[in-house]
Design an enzyme around this catalytic site. Sequence first.
Site, PDB file in Angstrom:
ATOM      1  N   CYS A   1      24.418  28.033 -80.047  1.00 61.09           N
ATOM      2  CA  CYS A   1      25.670  27.358 -80.401  1.00 61.09           C
ATOM      3  C   CYS A   1      26.333  28.005 -81.612  1.00 61.09           C
ATOM      4  O   CYS A   1      25.686  28.248 -82.615  1.00 61.09           O
ATOM      5  CB  CYS A   1      25.396  25.905 -80.735  1.00 61.09           C
TER       6      CYS A   1
ATOM      7  N   CYS B   1      36.913  26.591 -87.114  1.00 62.87           N
ATOM      8  CA  CYS B   1      35.717  26.031 -87.744  1.00 62.87           C
ATOM      9  C   CYS B   1      35.002  27.130 -88.536  1.00 62.87           C
ATOM     10  O   CYS B   1      34.785  28.224 -88.021  1.00 62.87           O
ATOM     11  CB  CYS B   1      34.791  25.445 -86.683  1.00 62.87           C
TER      12      CYS B   1
HETATM   13  S1  SF4 Z   1      34.771  27.539 -80.500  1.00 64.52           S
HETATM   14 FE1  SF4 Z   1      34.415  25.362 -81.040  1.00 64.52          FE
HETATM   15  S2  SF4 Z   1      33.271  25.456 -82.978  1.00 64.52           S
HETATM   16 FE2  SF4 Z   1      34.222  27.475 -82.662  1.00 64.52          FE
HETATM   17  S3  SF4 Z   1      36.188  27.395 -83.760  1.00 64.52           S
HETATM   18 FE3  SF4 Z   1      36.573  26.788 -81.646  1.00 64.52          FE
HETATM   19  S4  SF4 Z   1      36.434  24.547 -81.651  1.00 64.52           S
HETATM   20 FE4  SF4 Z   1      35.456  25.270 -83.540  1.00 64.52          FE
END
Ligand code: SF4
Length: 347
Positions: free
Chosen positions: A339, A118
């Site tokens: 987050c 992401c």
């Molecule tokens: S931790 Fe969660 S938000 Fe970050 S890359 Fe992995 S799946 Fe995506």
Amino acid sequence: METKKKDIRALTKDQLRDFFVSQGDKAFRGNQVYEWLWSKSVHTFEDMTNISKETRQMLEDNFVINHIQVDTLQRSSDGTVKNAVKLHDGLVVESVLIPTSTRTTACVSSQVGCSLDCKFCATARLKRMRNLNPDEIYDQVVAIDRESRLYNDRPLSNIVFMGMGEPLMNYNNVLKAIDKITSPEGLGMSPKRIVVSTSGVPKMIKKMADDEVKFKLAVSLHSAIDEVRTSIMPFNATFPLSDLREALEYWYAKTKNRITYEYVVWKGINDKRKDVDALVKFCKFAPSKVNLIEYNPIDDGEFQQANTEAIDMYQNVLEANNITVTVRRSRGKDIDAACGQLANKSK
Ligand code: SF4
């Protein structure tokens, strides 16, 4: 040649009972040791005080107890605590304690780094190094429970799998950890207080439904338009929204559980009326809740939190369509515990 000792916590209770029988001892000794390892969470065989000295030595000769260590602990001005946790092989993951007036929540990691990519997430930059073992997930929760009692005078009340890693890419170990967390021999927590948050792996969502899991599901959606979602969550090209939606329909048909969507609104990315209309259309098939989460920049400035008008528009349109919506303020920003910010910066 020295043989490598096994991690005793990789054994199930039955395996531990069998081991004691194979040593000419009673099976119930396995229960006693299991209790020391899990509900009492001791770090050494020496601490198992109702086990004889000889038996403790025999365990020492055969096994190790691989425990995590809280390497660094940071406390935010808002009470949030972030642990940098060292694993037995020296790798580090992070977990966070988030206290509010009504609950204390642990946000735990499931992988070292992450399998996915992401664009807005600090963890994605670490790449996936390995999956966490069930005991490493469990230990994060125990450490946070202790901190919650110490700093807030109350035990942990909730757990979210929203730390480093995609929990459904480490499904078996996450499930085993939740079994321990919810079992009376572990922490005895209700599964209803546990949320597994996924970026949306359709096959695994269906598997969760088939396994009749009792914990809750949240999906990090962030856009209900394929081009937009693929641009911020590239794996969406492999698992497009139509597949995700089909898996969620399957989940709902089997569990009848409301689906929670985690959603950040970014300036210039998903802050237009067409974005919210697509979201309404996507989640209307089942009772849904949308958490609009405040975004925490991860230094490159590519992603910026949308303005208040855009958030208000989302809130108004969702509510007009009978979709529950909450706007969640981010916590622990000053210690990079919010987050999408977990990236072992405290190291
Ligand atoms: S931790 Fe969660 S938000 Fe970050 S890359 Fe992995 S799946 Fe995506």
